[in-house]
Each structure stands twice: as structure tokens, then as C-alpha cells.
Design a protein around this motif. Structure first.
Motif, PDB file in Angstrom:
ATOM      1  N   LEU A 161       0.824  -1.209   0.000  1.00 29.16           N
ATOM      2  CA  LEU A 161       0.000   0.000   0.000  1.00 29.16           C
ATOM      3  C   LEU A 161       0.858   1.258   0.000  1.00 29.16           C
ATOM      4  CD1 LEU A 161      -2.823  -0.900   2.550  1.00 29.16           C
ATOM      5  CD2 LEU A 161      -3.044  -0.687   0.069  1.00 29.16           C
ATOM      6  N   GLU A 162       2.144   1.098   0.328  1.00 28.24           N
ATOM      7  CA  GLU A 162       3.076   2.231   0.333  1.00 28.24           C
ATOM      8  C   GLU A 162       3.968   2.223  -0.910  1.00 28.24           C
ATOM      9  OE1 GLU A 162       2.711   4.454   2.643  1.00 28.24           O
ATOM     10  OE2 GLU A 162       1.198   3.208   3.660  1.00 28.24           O
ATOM     11  N   GLU A 204       1.550   3.638  -8.738  1.00 30.34           N
ATOM     12  CA  GLU A 204       0.098   3.637  -8.525  1.00 30.34           C
ATOM     13  C   GLU A 204      -0.539   2.260  -8.682  1.00 30.34           C
ATOM     14  OE1 GLU A 204      -3.939   5.490 -10.576  1.00 30.34           O
ATOM     15  OE2 GLU A 204      -2.039   6.582 -10.768  1.00 30.34           O
ATOM     16  N   ARG A 246       0.007  -0.210  -5.864  1.00 25.40           N
ATOM     17  CA  ARG A 246      -0.765   0.230  -4.693  1.00 25.40           C
ATOM     18  C   ARG A 246      -2.233  -0.159  -4.846  1.00 25.40           C
ATOM     19  NH1 ARG A 246       1.772   5.207  -5.316  1.00 25.40           N
ATOM     20  NH2 ARG A 246      -0.207   6.155  -5.999  1.00 25.40           N
ATOM     21  N   PHE A 247      -2.761   0.099  -6.027  1.00 20.05           N
ATOM     22  CA  PHE A 247      -4.179  -0.218  -6.250  1.00 20.05           C
ATOM     23  C   PHE A 247      -4.447  -1.709  -6.101  1.00 20.05           C
ATOM     24  CE2 PHE A 247      -7.122  -1.888  -9.532  1.00 20.05           C
ATOM     25  CZ  PHE A 247      -8.294  -1.652  -8.823  1.00 20.05           C
ATOM     26  N   ALA A 293      -4.425  -2.873  -2.602  1.00 23.84           N
ATOM     27  CA  ALA A 293      -5.680  -2.534  -1.924  1.00 23.84           C
ATOM     28  C   ALA A 293      -6.793  -3.478  -2.354  1.00 23.84           C
ATOM     29  CB  ALA A 293      -6.060  -1.086  -2.229  1.00 23.84           C
ATOM     30  N   GLU A 320      -7.503   3.770  -0.705  1.00 20.23           N
ATOM     31  CA  GLU A 320      -6.862   3.663  -2.019  1.00 20.23           C
ATOM     32  C   GLU A 320      -7.888   3.322  -3.092  1.00 20.23           C
ATOM     33  OE1 GLU A 320      -3.786   3.876  -4.765  1.00 20.23           O
ATOM     34  OE2 GLU A 320      -3.729   4.402  -2.649  1.00 20.23           O
ATOM     35  N   LYS A 334      -9.886   6.376  -3.984  1.00 21.91           N
ATOM     36  CA  LYS A 334      -9.054   7.340  -4.713  1.00 21.91           C
ATOM     37  C   LYS A 334      -8.947   6.953  -6.183  1.00 21.91           C
ATOM     38  CE  LYS A 334      -4.559   7.361  -4.220  1.00 21.91           C
ATOM     39  NZ  LYS A 334      -3.205   7.553  -3.639  1.00 21.91           N
TER      40      LYS A 334
END
Length: 363
Positions: A204-205, A209, A212-213, A216, A231, A234
């Protein structure tokens, strides 16, 4: 008839018959076209499984013709890709290489896929079309390769077939290549690898992008919606290729009351209102039909409301409720869409259909 006759001759041990070039060329063109069409149809919101299944049958019939033609089809496959190097032609090139167990052609397909900016959809599609056992040797070689693109292909094949690379996945979700990390995190979520929860939380960090997605999304699949929700929301609001997947995951990641409150906020802003209307169809609440009909009268929200309708009521596909020429709905729709092709519902037709089906109180 020609295909059936040829197959019958082969099954009786008859000598190979000369191919009919025009027929083989037609099989090549149609196979490439039908795969590209199915790939596009799968991006519809929501996809129509019956239409996709019909295209699949036509695709497989043409692939069957190329199986019969065998290596003699290669000049036509190569020429098609040279003339029109798009995703359907790449699919066919890669499919044929795997079908013929031609290592040199498979390597060539990999290089052709490497040149594409769309993550080599055609190449991944060919890996998905073949049975896992047929591509197992390539996947085993690629998944530990130094070449990041080959690792991406291997994990993509595992994702398409639901194959678990076991302990290797723990390393792949931390791969140095962002594309490999993203597809590996997605696979971890699909397989519900709870043992990788720590790695998913760390991702998640991620500085990129898409990893991260998908981290999540995977956490949401594992039931950790509290971690995943920020996330996911967003990405859904930002738009882009993952927006609908993010929206669906966000709807499932939080309690219904929280999701409805979030959507209520989105609905107040013109830029995000269509997202809220579309998300309503993911709630599984058919009592929203009257509200959706109201949204259908707003040109800016009509397409989203139509997609929500089809998700809540798949049977609506069988009724004549939509048009791809918005000007047919009214002047305000023509002014909003201009020459743009969009699939929008006729609100009055939907209302009549809902009343006839008992989904609305008769007015």
C-alpha cells in the motif's frame, strides 16, 4: 462443410489435402477479428456474457480451421500481423505458435508483445486461450526469468488460469518491476493468499500507482476493507482503466451505510455524480429502479444509470430499452453528446418495462 470434410478425411488416415488459400486467409482474418472483438466486449460496462459466448463460438470455429491447416497457415498469420499489427493479430500469432509447439515462433511472439504499450493483451489472451498444461513449460521458464516482461507474462498466465505459484508469489509481489508487482498482487488477491497479508499491506506504500491499487484490491478480497478503502476510492474517483474495478471493490469493502454516504457525497459534485449513479448498480438493491429512471432523464447521468440498470436487471438486455444514438432520446441529449456514440436508455421505456415486470408501482 469444407472443414468438416477435411477433418473426416484426416480421421480416416487420408493423405493431407492441399489447403485452400482463400479459406485459410479468411480463417486468419476472422480469428484475429473475433478475438479483438471479444476483448473489446469484455470492457463493456457491464459485459454481456451471452454476446461474448457467441463471439467465442465463432472464434473457436475459425481456430479449428487453422488447426486443420496446420503449419501451412503460417504465411497467412505472419502476413496478417505485418499488415495490421494489432491485438487480434498478436493473439493469433501467439496462439498459433503455442498450438504448433514452435519455440522460435513463441520467442518471436514474445518480442512482438514486448513492443506493445497495452501490456501485450493479445499475447496474454493467447496464453489464456490455451489449456494450462499446454503452456506450463513456458510459464515455468518465464516465471523465474531475468527478463521482467517474461515474468509478467508468466504471472499473467497464472492469473488467467487461477494457478498458484506457491512460495514464488511471495517474491513476485516484491518484484523490482512495477508491472510484475501489480499483476502478482492481483493474483494474490484472486487466490486469497492470506499468508501474504503482510506483503499486501506493505505494498500500500508502493511508489507506483498500480501496485498500490492492486494491493488494496487484494486486501479487500481478503476482507481487510478498512485498509483498502482509501486507495480504492481514490482510484475510482480518479478515473482511468481501473476505475470500475476500484469502484466495485470499494462498494464491497465497507459497510453499506458508509458506502451510500460516500456515494451521496459523490452525487453532489457534477464531475463524480456519474460514478455515484454507476455505483448504485453495484449495491444489489433493485428498489433503486425508480431513482435510476430519474437519473436517466439527465444526459450527464443517463449512460451510468443505464449501466447500473443492466447490472441490477440483466433481463433488461432482452428489452428494447437503449439506443446508441442519443439524439433519439431528445434535444437535450443531442446537445450534450453531439456526434458522440453512447449507449443511453429511454427513461419512459424503462419505466413502462419496470411497471410491466412489477418492479415499479403502476402509475
Amino acid at each position: 462443410m469444407m472443414l468438416a470434410a477435411t477433418r473426416n478425411q484426416k480421421s480416416k488416415g487420408a493423405p493431407e489435402q492441399p489447403i485452400a488459400p482463400d479459406v485459410v486467409r479468411q480463417h486468419v482474418e476472422q480469428a484475429a477479428f473475433f478475438w479483438a472483438q471479444r476483448d473489446t466486449l469484455l470492457t463493456d460496462d457491464p459485459p454481456d456474457p451471452h454476446v461474448v459466448a457467441g463471439v467465442d463460438r465463432r472464434l473457436e470455429a475459425n481456430l479449428d480451421g487453422l488447426r486443420i491447416a496446420g503449419p501451412a497457415a503460417w504465411p497467412f498469420v505472419v502476413a496478417a500481423h505485418e499488415d495490421f499489427p494489432e491485438k487480434g493479430e498478436l493473439f493469433l500469432f501467439a496462439w498459433m505458435a503455442i498450438e504448433q509447439n514452435d519455440g522460435l515462433r513463441v520467442s518471436e511472439a514474445v518480442e512482438l508483445g514486448r513492443q506493445r504499450e497495452d501490456n501485450a493483451r493479445g499475447l496474454v489472451g493467447a496464453l489464456a486461450w490455451h489449456k494450462p498444461g499446454t503452456i506450463a513449460a513456458e510459464v515455468r521458464d518465464w516465471i523465474g526469468a531475468q527478463d521482467a516482461f517474461k515474468r509478467f507474462l508468466a504471472v499473467s498466465a497464472c492469473l488467467e488460469h487461477g494457478v498458484d505459484p506457491k512460495q514464488m508469489l511471495a517474491r513476485l509481489v516484491r518484484d523490482r518491476d512495477a508491472r510484475v508487482r501489480a499483476i502478482s498482487l492481483r493474483l494474490a488477491g484472486k487466490l486469497r493468499r492470506a499468508d501474504l497479508a503482510k506483503e499486501l499491506r506493505a505494498a500500500l506504500e508502493d511508489g507506483e500507482e498500480r501496485p498500490r491499487f492492486w494491493a488494496a484490491w487484494a486486501l479487500a478480497e481478503l476482507g481487510s476493507g478498512d485498509l483498502a478503502t482509501p486507495e480504492l476510492r481514490k482510484v475510482a474517483v480518479a478515473g482511468g482503466p481501473d476505475a470500475m474495478t476500484a469502484l466495485r471493490a470499494a462498494v464491497g469493502a465497507a459497510p453499506d451505510k458508509d458506502v451510500r454516504a460516500w456515494m451521496g457525497g459523490l452525487l453532489k459534485v457534477p464531475e463524480t455524480a456519474p460514478l455515484a449513479v454507476r455505483g448504485a448498480g453495484m449495491l444489489g438493491d433493485r428498489t433503486l429502479l425508480h431513482w435510476l429512471i430519474h437519473q436517466m432523464r439527465n444526459p450527464a447521468l443517463a449512460a451510468a444509470a443505464g449501466s447500473a440498470l443492466l447490472e441490477l436487471f440483466p433481463e433488461a438486455r432482452e428489452a428494447d430499452l437503449f439506443t446508441t444514438e442519443p439524439s433519439q432520446v431528445g434535444q437535450d441529449f443531442e446537445d450534450h453528446f453531439g456526434d458522440e456514440v453512447a449507449k443511453v436508455p429511454f427513461a419512459d421505456k424503462v419505466k413502462a418495462w419496470g411497471n410491466a415486470g412489477g418492479w415499479l408501482a403502476a402509475s
